[in-house]
Scaffold this active site. Structure first.
Site, mmCIF file in Angstrom:
data_model
loop_
_atom_site.group_PDB
_atom_site.id
_atom_site.type_symbol
_atom_site.label_atom_id
_atom_site.label_comp_id
_atom_site.label_asym_id
_atom_site.label_seq_id
_atom_site.Cartn_x
_atom_site.Cartn_y
_atom_site.Cartn_z
ATOM 1 N N TYR A 4 29.355 66.996 7.936
ATOM 2 C CA TYR A 4 28.137 66.474 7.409
ATOM 3 C C TYR A 4 26.997 67.580 6.900
ATOM 4 C CZ TYR A 4 29.534 61.414 8.336
ATOM 5 O OH TYR A 4 30.221 60.318 8.211
ATOM 6 N N LYS B 249 37.891 67.478 19.393
ATOM 7 C CA LYS B 249 39.287 67.550 18.657
ATOM 8 C C LYS B 249 39.849 69.120 18.849
ATOM 9 C CE LYS B 249 43.156 65.798 17.382
ATOM 10 N NZ LYS B 249 44.093 65.172 18.379
ATOM 11 N N ASP C 203 41.079 61.382 19.322
ATOM 12 C CA ASP C 203 41.954 60.204 18.852
ATOM 13 C C ASP C 203 42.253 59.473 20.152
ATOM 14 O OD1 ASP C 203 43.166 62.642 20.029
ATOM 15 O OD2 ASP C 203 44.566 62.913 18.478
ATOM 16 N N ASP D 217 29.734 59.256 14.436
ATOM 17 C CA ASP D 217 29.545 58.221 13.200
ATOM 18 C C ASP D 217 30.656 57.208 13.449
ATOM 19 O OD1 ASP D 217 28.335 56.888 11.260
ATOM 20 O OD2 ASP D 217 28.829 58.412 9.556
ATOM 21 N N ASP E 161 31.054 53.167 15.064
ATOM 22 C CA ASP E 161 31.408 51.989 14.441
ATOM 23 C C ASP E 161 32.508 51.268 15.116
ATOM 24 O OD1 ASP E 161 29.499 52.879 12.342
ATOM 25 O OD2 ASP E 161 30.502 52.397 10.893
HETATM 26 N N1 GGG Z 1 21.585 52.598 8.283
HETATM 27 C C1 GGG Z 1 22.616 53.563 8.513
HETATM 28 C C2 GGG Z 1 23.314 53.711 7.040
HETATM 29 O O1 GGG Z 1 22.643 53.494 6.186
HETATM 30 N N2 GGG Z 1 24.471 53.961 7.267
HETATM 31 C C3 GGG Z 1 25.228 54.602 6.064
HETATM 32 C C4 GGG Z 1 26.063 55.991 6.300
HETATM 33 O O2 GGG Z 1 26.741 56.419 5.336
HETATM 34 N N3 GGG Z 1 25.344 56.668 7.276
HETATM 35 C C5 GGG Z 1 25.897 57.773 7.396
HETATM 36 C C6 GGG Z 1 25.392 58.482 8.853
HETATM 37 O O3 GGG Z 1 24.955 57.541 9.586
HETATM 38 O O4 GGG Z 1 25.414 59.691 8.925
#
Ligand code: GGG
Length: 326
Positions: free
Chosen positions: A120, A167, A199, A223, A227
């Site tokens: 990122y 990893k 993993d 991230d 989820d």
């Molecule tokens: N409120 C969380 C949000 O807007 N997530 C969208 C997203 O793609 N977030 C990437 C991240 O949390 O790095």
């Protein structure tokens, strides 16, 4: 004392759950000054810029920021906003609540996600029409800062240490540096750690989430795996998060814009409201934060509930029920 809170709803259901969170904050006996600012897909369409300079500056100067959700422009919005507050760690608790139909009701985890680099970091290129590249950045300094935070975080009776998820058997240089640095810092602090390949973690957390407590991981892994954990506890409508820096912090639900339900007034506000509780705790109001969390827990258990949790209540119904229980 007045606390200036930057409020940036963003797109989609961010426009619905963020006002729910500020309504709850307004019901507390704390002096907040909310300053709202735009960011996201809609403002990009209108102005050509997803994150106006004044929004960045507001987040960089406010006492704390409440953010909603980012859509297509996530990379141009949430990543710079995390930078604006100097955040190096994204705290993402994932726990099951009584009364909620969770796949794994025994889940109670906290992800401490590196929040500045990895894939990122923004070093992505399109070399030709059919070849694209991405540079993954891992530094010792960012890994160390995260690890020091993690060591302080687990320094309570509640935690026995943390699990390093990585990893490094494949990404030897990047995740190798991450794993070695985090383990070295934990050693210096005398904190117990174990480690799991990311993993394998994905499988183990589904089969037996109780073997994990605090999980320290690189940016993308945090991230994705948080989820996944949301799926174990009843959905993304339940996961809050805090992006913490040394002087400021930004709070946001883990969920995104949910375009399928945006505008219908039926989004679950729980994650945004629990994020607001994290903001209140960050500002030093532990009792008020606990009161919000208890009100949310009672509402999740007794209702009303939104459709993602099997109910038919609106965002406003749930928010009003939380405020009533405060
Ligand atoms: N409120 C969380 C949000 O807007 N997530 C969208 C997203 O793609 N977030 C990437 C991240 O949390 O790095």
């Amino acid at each position: 004392m007045t606390h200036e809170i930057a409020v940036i709803p963003g797109d989609g259901i961010g426009q619905e759950v963020t006002p729910a969170a500020t309504d709850v904050l307004e019901a507390l006996d704390i002096d907040f000054e909310f300053v709202e600012a735009d960011a996201g897909d809609a403002v990009k369409e209108a102005t050509g810029e997803a994150l106006p300079e004044e929004t960045y500056e507001l987040a960089a100067s406010a006492d704390a920021t409440l953010f909603g959700a980012a859509g297509e422009t996530a990379a141009d919005v949430i990543l710079p906003l995390r930078d604006a507050v100097g955040s190096f760690v994204n705290i993402r608790p994932a726990k099951a609540y009584p009364g909620i139909d969770a796949v794994r009701p025994e889940t109670d985890l906290v992800f401490l996600r590196e929040n500045t680099e990895g894939v990122y970091a923004g070093h992505e290129d399109r070399l030709t029409e059919d070849v694209s590249t991405l540079t993954r950045v891992v530094t010792e300094s960012a890994s160390r800062e995260l690890a020091e935070f993690a060591c302080d975080y687990v320094d309570t009776d509640e935690h026995d240490g943390f699990t390093i998820v990585h990893k490094a058997n494949v990404m030897r240089e990047t995740d190798g540096l991450f794993r070695d640095t985090v383990a070295e810092v934990a050693d210096e602090y005398g904190v117990e750690t174990d480690e799991v390949l990311m993993d394998a973690f994905a499988t183990h957390v589904c089969l037996d989430p109780e073997q994990f407590d605090v999980v320290v991981c690189p940016n993308l892994a945090g991230d994705v795996l948080s989820d996944l954990a949301a799926g174990l506890v009843g959905g993304l409508g339940l996961l809050p998060s805090a992006n913490v820096g040394t002087e400021r912090a930004l709070f946001e639900p883990v969920h995104g814009t949910a375009p399928d339900i945006a505008g219908e007034g039926v989004a679950n506000p729980a994650a945004a409201i629990i994020s607001a509780a994290m903001l209140v705790e960050y500002l030093g109001y532990d009792e008020e934060a606990a009161a919000i969390n208890e009100a949310v827990e009672a509402t999740l258990e007794e209702g009303p509930r939104t459709a993602d949790l099997g109910g038919d209540a609106s965002t406003e119904d749930v928010t009003a029920a939380v405020i009533d229980r405060l």
